[in-house]
Design an enzyme around this catalytic site. Structure first.
Site, PDB file in Angstrom:
ATOM      1  CE1 TYR A 136     -40.789  39.451  -9.944  1.00 63.61           C
ATOM      2  CE2 TYR A 136     -42.527  41.033  -9.527  1.00 63.61           C
ATOM      3  CZ  TYR A 136     -41.963  39.801  -9.313  1.00 63.61           C
ATOM      4  OH  TYR A 136     -42.568  38.924  -8.450  1.00 63.61           O
ATOM      5  CE  LYS A 187     -31.970  26.664 -11.630  1.00 66.78           C
ATOM      6  NZ  LYS A 187     -31.789  25.210 -11.294  1.00 66.78           N
ATOM      7  CG  ASP A 220     -32.682  24.073  -7.800  1.00 70.55           C
ATOM      8  OD1 ASP A 220     -31.664  24.653  -7.351  1.00 70.55           O
ATOM      9  OD2 ASP A 220     -32.614  23.156  -8.651  1.00 70.55           O
ATOM     10  CG  ASP A 244     -42.985  37.184  -5.614  1.00 69.40           C
ATOM     11  OD1 ASP A 244     -43.536  37.704  -4.640  1.00 69.40           O
ATOM     12  OD2 ASP A 244     -43.609  36.667  -6.564  1.00 69.40           O
ATOM     13  CG  ASP A 248     -45.793  34.347  -0.993  1.00 72.44           C
ATOM     14  OD1 ASP A 248     -45.402  35.509  -0.764  1.00 72.44           O
ATOM     15  OD2 ASP A 248     -46.927  34.088  -1.432  1.00 72.44           O
TER      16      ASP A 248
HETATM   17  C1  IPM Z   1     -45.176  40.840  -3.601  1.00 70.02           C
HETATM   18  C2  IPM Z   1     -46.217  40.672  -4.705  1.00 70.02           C
HETATM   19  C3  IPM Z   1     -45.866  41.531  -5.896  1.00 70.02           C
HETATM   20  C4  IPM Z   1     -44.556  41.012  -6.471  1.00 70.02           C
HETATM   21  C5  IPM Z   1     -46.905  41.649  -7.019  1.00 70.02           C
HETATM   22  C6  IPM Z   1     -48.258  42.021  -6.535  1.00 70.02           C
HETATM   23  C7  IPM Z   1     -46.447  42.657  -8.066  1.00 70.02           C
HETATM   24  O1  IPM Z   1     -46.374  39.320  -5.032  1.00 70.02           O
HETATM   25  O2  IPM Z   1     -44.915  41.971  -3.192  1.00 70.02           O
HETATM   26  O3  IPM Z   1     -44.652  39.834  -3.120  1.00 70.02           O
HETATM   27  O4  IPM Z   1     -44.551  40.016  -7.232  1.00 70.02           O
HETATM   28  O5  IPM Z   1     -43.529  41.624  -6.185  1.00 70.02           O
HETATM   29 MN    MN Z   2     -45.318  37.981  -3.691  1.00 72.36          MN
END
Ligand code: IPM
Ligand code: MN
Ligand code: NAD
Length: 350
Positions: A136, A187, A220, A244, A248
């Site tokens: 990032y 990884k 993975d 990240d 999710d």
């Molecule tokens: C998160 C989001 C952010 C990230 C984006 C919006 C920069 O997806 O906080 O999970 O990738 O960190």
């Molecule tokens: Mn995210």
């Protein structure tokens, strides 16, 4: 001094943050709360997603609660001034390198998960995502034209010993207060940064945390194990990008992305940054149907980790459990409550 700075942001950000504000005012009427523009709305007003004034206010508050930023309106904004770039600058500016993303399966929601009840019942997984380094932030990063036509894009993954050590230390310390198990995901089979990650975590473990169980896992495989048998994990520490993605996936185990809060922490005594892990949800923004619980639970984490009021945090958590037990559900959870009605349900349970 501001106790809590709200940065509602864009899309559903203001909708969900408004409900968290109501809860904050109910459990702590004495709390001083300020609010500022951040993200796309700040870009529209000031030409930048994060003004110096707002970064300064964030650094001098005791805690910051962010909603969400971004959306299709800003897709063509200059790269360094996109709402998401503002969020990265906020995280870097506040030096909040350890991002705690807890995936808890509330008993009432076990059937809302995409996994079968017997796989998620009692799930309590803490993802610790490195938040201010890695791909990032690495340089160089650019897109260039190639002489023969076409383009070439470069991002750089970089980690130093110090960056890995400080986030891993947070993970080990957390594990001691939980089930004493840390999985470290990278990884190392293909990436040098993964190799260094594994070495640094191994050394830190031997030096400072020999009492904690440590398992290394390739990222993975970690993704597969999260959807196969998520309860094998206690604390999962990983880099910025893997964290990240894995968070999710873990969110969906709890019933909805709209359930997962987060706390981004730096060194002791510094303000924390609290945010739902979901985004601005352009597909439902403006309809008043977003689930505010990730925001309300992020507020709960702020009371616990930055505001020094664990009893207020306990009350919020208990109220969320009670509201869910009583059947409160927004649409993402299979119900029909609006955002405000879900806020009402939590307030009533308080
Ligand atoms: C998160 C989001 C952010 C990230 C984006 C919006 C920069 O997806 O906080 O999970 O990738 O960190
Ligand atoms: Mn995210
Ligand atoms: P998203 O998280 O906004 O939405 C993904 C899906 O989940 C959508 O269908 C959305 O409706 C649903 N969803 C998300 N939160 C919900 C909630 N609280 N209640 C009910 N449903 C919810 O991800 P996306 O669509 O990939 O990204 C949209 C924008 O948000 C992009 O600009 C992205 O960069 C940004 N984003 C910001 C943050 C942040 O500010 N922390 C996090 C992720 C994405």
């Amino acid at each position: 001094m501001t106790d809590l700075l709200l940065l509602p942001g864009d899309g559903i950000g203001p909708e969900v943050t408004a409900q968290a504000r109501r809860v904050a005012q109910a459990v702590a009427p004495d709390l001083s709360i300020a609010e500022a523009l951040f993200g796309g709305c700040s870009f529209d007003a000031h030409g930048t997603p994060l003004t110096d004034a707002v970064l300064g206010a964030a650094k001098s508050a005791r805690a910051v609660l962010m909603g969400a930023v971004g959306g299709p309106q800003w897709a063509d904004a200059p790269r360094d001034r996109r709402p998401e770039a503002g969020l990265l600058n906020l995280r870097a500016g506040m030096e909040v390198y350890a991002n705690l993303r807890p995936a808890l399966c509330f008993p009432a929601l076990a059937d809302a998960s995409s996994l079968k009840r017997h796989l998620v019942e009692g799930l309590d997984l803490m993802i610790v995502r490195e938040l201010t380094g890695g791909i990032y932030f690495g340089s160089p990063r650019f897109i260039e034209d190639l002489p023969g036509g076409g383009k070439r894009a470069v991002d750089t993954q970089v980690y130093t010993t110090g960056e890995i050590e400080r986030v891993a230390r947070v993970a080990f310390q957390l594990a001691r207060g939980r089930r004493n198990l840390v999985h470290s995901a990278e990884k190392s089979n293909v990436m040098d940064s993964g190799l260094l990650w594994r070495q640094v975590v191994t050394d830190l473990h031997a030096r400072e945390f020999p009492d904690v169980r440590l398992e290394h896992i390739l990222a993975d495989n970690a993704a597969m194990q999260i959807v196969r048998d998520p309860r094998q994990f206690d604390v999962l520490v990983t880099d910025n990008l893997f964290g990240d993605i894995l968070s999710d996936a873990a969110a969906q185990l709890t019933g909805s992305l709209g359930m997962l809060p987060s706390a981004a922490l730096g060194d002791a005594g510094r303000p924390g940054l609290y945010e739902p892990i979901h985004g601005s949800a352009p597909d439902i923004a403006g309809q008043g149907i977003a689930n505010p619980l990730a925001s309300i639970l992020s507020l709960e984490m702020a009371f616990r980790w930055s505001l020094g009021r664990p009893e207020a945090a306990d009350r919020i958590l208990a109220a969320v459990v009670r509201a869910l037990d009583a059947g409160a559900r927004t649409r993402d959870l299979g119900g029909s409550l609006t955002t405000v009605q879900m806020g009402d349900a939590v307030l009533a349970a308080l």
